[in-house]
Design an enzyme around this catalytic site. Structure first.
Site, PDB file in Angstrom:
ATOM      1  N   ASP A   1       0.809  -1.236   0.000  1.00  0.00           N
ATOM      2  CA  ASP A   1       0.000   0.000   0.000  1.00  0.00           C
ATOM      3  C   ASP A   1       0.836   1.277   0.000  1.00  0.00           C
ATOM      4  O   ASP A   1       0.628   2.180   0.821  1.00  0.00           O
ATOM      5  CB  ASP A   1      -0.923   0.033   1.230  1.00  0.00           C
ATOM      6  CG  ASP A   1      -1.658  -1.259   1.471  1.00  0.00           C
ATOM      7  OD1 ASP A   1      -1.936  -1.973   0.501  1.00  0.00           O
ATOM      8  OD2 ASP A   1      -1.967  -1.549   2.641  1.00  0.00           O
TER       9      ASP A   1
ATOM     10  N   GLU B   1     -11.030  -1.275  -3.204  1.00  0.00           N
ATOM     11  CA  GLU B   1     -10.265  -0.559  -2.185  1.00  0.00           C
ATOM     12  C   GLU B   1      -9.160   0.241  -2.864  1.00  0.00           C
ATOM     13  O   GLU B   1      -9.035   0.254  -4.087  1.00  0.00           O
ATOM     14  CB  GLU B   1      -9.650  -1.551  -1.187  1.00  0.00           C
ATOM     15  CG  GLU B   1      -8.727  -2.570  -1.855  1.00  0.00           C
ATOM     16  CD  GLU B   1      -8.372  -3.742  -0.964  1.00  0.00           C
ATOM     17  OE1 GLU B   1      -9.084  -3.961   0.034  1.00  0.00           O
ATOM     18  OE2 GLU B   1      -7.385  -4.442  -1.271  1.00  0.00           O
TER      19      GLU B   1
END
Length: 625
Positions: A94, A260
């Site tokens: 991420d 997401e």
């Protein structure tokens, strides 16, 4: 780097040298390889703004010289994205990126079980090549309400302060404590301290779990926070103080397929929303995007630009992007999972070049598998049989009977090249389609192409455990301690070896013993060195015998191929189960050998073709963009 011979050097066969009938047995061993956000301009100190292929074989399957390797050799040395992935060590995911004072800062998730995700590290670089780790820039001890699952940091500079937005606690309902927080610091390397003493967003709004936040400041100074899990994406305006929000401005902007990892950036007046689709541990995790004229959308899906690559890595997603200041050079940063990893948290950080079409759409990103060792390390390489080090920008082994180092890749059809510097004794070269990593000399299998100064030869062969079989060889004047460019084109059962970018191969062979496997470098009793390693699939459409891009892979250039022409290229009748289609190309597969019968059309990579089309290809038309 360190290539000392002119391009196109031809073998000096007239020179008298002792010719040896064979090289010593060339025994391989094993394999292993492992290896976001946009920069905004809110502060004058932030001076940033937010391949090597061989020509595909023709209908006869013979191929031509690896012309793409010539242009690749002209690329600047030590440029971003050329020193291998992962670009830093450790398990991370991420990433988000900003430029502060001319330095690139990447903030990722520490990839571990949720209860161990209690801090955030950062990495800085002046050039996107050399990276410095900054440990625990944010720690739960500085956030009173955060206990676990500290995720997806997103940085920004404003008000003479560095802010870091993060998710924590992975809340599953409004009744739990957690959500999206914001911390601040006087230094991009922290320590960051909770700015509120509570979450900034702690409730589910429009069904969006409060995670995976991305901060963006538009040209007019308005700040926006994009976020959301559970298949919902929201945007909300952030006030100028950067620690409060306009609660009346929440808006759901969920694009089709969103799961997401929201990311916003702006280029040439267009707003780009990126997100991840599929399951983060599944076979379908990928990055898609939309374009809009407003930061609030609407965001109809434009396309998918980053997918899993069965030859290099899986689980590719949750990305960021960065624009090199003063250029239109863009890079996408993301995480991916090394091949063979079954632990979902075993993710690494990677980045690759991202390019745009003239209409502003984004070209699909090609994952890279290359290393010029400009960063001074060999992340992603696994050595066997000797200690390997990076010295003067080259990968160098101890002089041992069988020194090898491999990248955890699984190429079938491939173009593979490197600059190889042999020593005065032994031989050195490239290994490919290697299997059975870690199993020892009596079990590993694969191909080897090498050069030897002592015998003035180029040799191509294969190893099956302890058995070495030479497939082809040719004389060539090889001097010790001189770099030679060695390139391999393996397309189906057709294997060609090129020396110093010659237009024609110096040796060729037809062999389909090994269909796929890892790539690597090898030195047999040689004080050798390696540089500018690059492996990729050949251009063109690639057809595979098995689903999931498995089994033998054969690349074909644009054109019409009857059954006879497919057979000549090495493709049997009714054989294909998966294929890769270049961006903008169309592949029309026909049931019969003369372009008749049922026709199936493919315009994108297809890991498993429909059941009615499986093993039905008897002719094909390939249309380039």
């Amino acid at each position: 780097m360190n290539l000392t011979l002119p391009e196109g050097l031809t073998p000096r066969l007239a020179r008298q040298r002792p010719w040896l009938s064979s090289l010593a047995p060339l025994l391989l061993t094993t394999t292993l390889h492992c290896g976001n956000g946009t920069t905004q301009h809110q502060d004058p100190r932030d001076n940033g703004a937010d391949a090597s292929h061989a020509r595909a074989s023709g209908a006869d399957g013979t191929g031509a010289g690896p012309e793409g390797l010539r242009s690749a050799a002209l690329a600047p040395e030590c440029s971003p994205g050329t020193s291998g992935n992962p670009f830093v060590g450790g398990w991370y995911a991420d990433p988000d990126i900003k430029i502060y004072n001319g330095v690139y800062w990447v903030y990722p998730t520490y990839s571990a079980p949720y209860d161990a995700q209690t801090f955030l590290d950062a990495f800085s670089s002046p050039d996107l090549i050399h990276w410095t780790k900054h440990s625990k820039v944010l720690d739960k001890v500085n956030v009173s309400w955060a206990t676990r699952a500290i995720w997806a940091p997103s940085p920004i500079f404003r008000n003479n302060t560095y802010y870091l937005y993060f998710g924590a606690n992975d809340i599953q309902s409004d009744g739990q404590l957690g959500g999206i927080g914001v911390a601040k610091s006087n230094n991009p390397g922290g320590p960051y301290v909770d700015a509120l003493g509570r979450p900034l967003i702690s409730q589910f709004v429009n069904g969006a779990q409060p995670i995976d936040q991305n901060i963006f400041i538009d040209d007019n100074g308005q700040a926006y926070l994009y976020y959301g899990g559970w298949g919902h994406c929201n945007v909300v305006k952030i006030n100028n103080d950067m620690i409060s929000l306009d609660s009346s401005s929440f808006k759901e902007i969920t694009p089709p397929g969103y799961v997401e990892g929201a990311l916003m950036f702006k280029r040439n007046g267009k707003y780009y929303l990126m997100w991840s689709e599929g399951g983060w541990t599944g076979p379908d995790y990928r990055v898609s995007y939309a374009m809009a004229n407003s930061p609030l959308g609407p965001f109809p899906k434009t396309g998918t630009i980053l997918s899993q690559n069965a030859a290099i890595g899986t689980g590719s997603g949750h990305n960021t992007v960065v624009n090199v200041p003063g250029t239109d050079d863009w890079y996408i940063f993301y995480h991916r999972r090394p091949l063979g990893e079954t632990d979902g948290n075993h993710r690494v950080l990677a980045y690759d070049r991202m390019s745009f079409n003239s209409d502003g759409t984004i070209k699909p990103v090609e994952m890279s598998s290359q290393d010029n060792f400009c960063d001074g390390d060999a992340l992603g390489w696994t050595p066997y049989g000797a200690t390997w080090t990076v010295s003067n920008g080259r990968y160098v082994p101890q002089q041992k009977p069988d020194a090898k180092a491999l990248l955890n890749t699984a190429f079938s059809a491939l173009t593979y090249e490197a600059d190889v510097t042999p020593g005065a004794t032994g031989d050195a070269g490239l290994i490919f389609r290697v299997s059975n990593p870690g199993a020892g000399l009596d079990a590993y299998k694969g191909y080897y192409a090498g050069i030897a100064a002592g015998s003035d030869r180029v040799v191509l062969g294969k190893a099956n455990g302890g058995t070495w079989t030479e497939l082809a060889s040719a004389g060539a004047a090889i001097d010790p301690n001189v770099a030679y460019h060695l390139a391999i084109v393996a397309n189906g059962d057709r294997i060609s070896v090129y020396l110093n970018r010659s237009a024609t191969p110096i040796v060729t062979a037809i062999d389909a013993t090994y269909t796929t496997g890892a790539v690597g470098v090898r030195a047999h009793d040689s004080a050798a060195a390696f540089d500018n390693v690059n492996a990729s699939k050949p251009p063109g459409a690639v057809f595979y015998a098995d689903g999931g891009y498995g089994g033998l892979g054969i690349s074909l250039s644009a054109g019409n191929y009857t059954l006879a022409q497919l057979n000549a290229a090495g493709i049997p009748n009714d054989w294909m189960s998966s294929l890769r289609v270049p961006n903008g190309w169309t592949v029309q597969v026909y049931q019969n050998g003369d372009f008749t019968g049922t026709m199936w059309k493919f315009t994108a990579d297809t890991p498993l073709i429909p059941q009615d089309a499986n093993d039905q290809m008897s002719s094909v038309k390939i249309l380039a963009q």
